[in-house]
Design an enzyme around this catalytic site. Structure first.
Site, PDB file in Angstrom:
ATOM      1  N   SER A 146      18.140 -18.824  13.930  1.00 47.87           N
ATOM      2  CA  SER A 146      18.541 -20.186  14.311  1.00 47.87           C
ATOM      3  C   SER A 146      19.935 -20.128  14.928  1.00 47.87           C
ATOM      4  CB  SER A 146      18.560 -21.026  13.033  1.00 47.87           C
ATOM      5  OG  SER A 146      19.565 -22.005  13.076  1.00 47.87           O
ATOM      6  N   TYR A 159      20.711 -23.341   4.707  1.00 49.22           N
ATOM      7  CA  TYR A 159      19.926 -22.929   5.890  1.00 49.22           C
ATOM      8  C   TYR A 159      20.737 -21.948   6.737  1.00 49.22           C
ATOM      9  CZ  TYR A 159      16.879 -23.495  10.002  1.00 49.22           C
ATOM     10  OH  TYR A 159      16.025 -23.282  11.058  1.00 49.22           O
TER      11      TYR A 159
END
Ligand code: NAI
Length: 256
Positions: A146, A159
């Site tokens: 990501s 995350y």
């Protein structure tokens, strides 16, 4: 040398996690259309069943329902794949979850869950599939990371932390397994319209702001990831390992 088949995945066996919907489903379909046999694994059994039916038109596809955080289920996924197909050529660690919350209030159980789903399960699957690939002196592992591995992402510390860990893990394994022709790369999406990002996409202001940050002035679609996934899985990327392929519409090049 003939180059017409360098993107082919004929005779290859792939495992794709989190393949019931979204990015994983699109990439699994891409692998099937490129000729691979694909084991699709997901926690959402109902959706997995629907996706299995849909993808059967595209090739040899097998559903495997599991919670990727469950160690014995991961082992079964790999032993069952080997029992049926004798080898694993491609592992796509795509299953992932997010839980936005301020750092000071971040619930410990969600921190632990995101660690389990987004990082630990991928490490364990890399080891299980990697063992087979090392014996065969051939394999491609793709981990989905990501933009939050490099760019500050507020209210999403778990995350960012575990995607960052995954990014580093790929490089470590690439260094360890390169001499045995097992390649490990990261595929790093920008904002892609899926169920995970639906809430943000459905807010017109957030949707427009995020599109504006890209050079292509739009959000990504799961289809936008498929070409790079096939590339990383196929002989076309035979000299590429330990890399990040960023598919973000130019977000990270948007400067002056
Ligand atoms: P999604 O939520 O639509 O799909 C995730 C899939 O993973 C679902 O089918 C879900 O059932 C499955 N899954 C979740 N937990 C699981 C578990 N414990 N065991 C097995 N399967 C599980 O999300 P999306 O967007 O398709 O995400 C796929 C990957 O792409 C994730 O790793 C995500 O972090 C990553 N990603 C997504 C971006 C986006 O903008 N959509 C941006 C960057 C990365």
């Amino acid at each position: 040398m003939v180059y017409s088949h360098i993107f082919s995945l004929n005779q290859k066996v792939a495992i794709v996690t989190g393949a019931a919907r979204g990015n994983g489903k699109a990439m699994a379909k891409g692998f099937l259309e490129a000729g691979a046999t694909v084991v699709i694994a997901d926690i959402n059994e109902t959706q997995l069943g629907k996706t299995h039916k849909e993808l059967q038109e595209d090739g040899e596809v097998f559903p495997f329902p599991l919670d990727i955080a469950d160690e014995s289920a991961r082992e079964k996924l790999v032993t069952e794949t080997l029992r049926k197909f004798k080898k694993i050529d491609i592992l796509l660690n795509n299953a992932g979850i997010t839980f936005p919350s301020e750092a000071l209030k971040y619930p410990e159980e969600m921190w632990n869950r995101i660690y389990q789903v987004n990082l630990k399960s991928s490490f364990h699957l890399c080891r299980l599939a990697g063992k087979v690939m090392l014996e065969n002196r051939s394999g491609s592992i793709i981990n989905i990371t990501s933009l939050s591995t490099d760019l500050g992402f507020p209210n999403n510390s778990a995350y960012s932390t575990f995607k960052g860990g995954l990014k580093a893990l790929s490089k470590s394994l690439a260094a360890e397994w390169g001499p045995f022709n097992v390649r490990v790369n990261n595929l790093c999406p920008g904002y892609i319209v899926t169920d995970m990002t639906k809430k943000a996409y459905d807010d017109p202001k957030v949707q427009a702001a995020r599109a504006e940050k890209t050079l292509l002035k739009r959000w990504g679609r799961p289809d936008d990831l498929v070409g790079a996934a096939i590339f990383l899985a196929s002989p076309a990327s035979s000299y590429i390992t330990g890399q990040d392929i960023i598919i973000d519409g130019g977000w990270t090049s948007n400067g002056l």
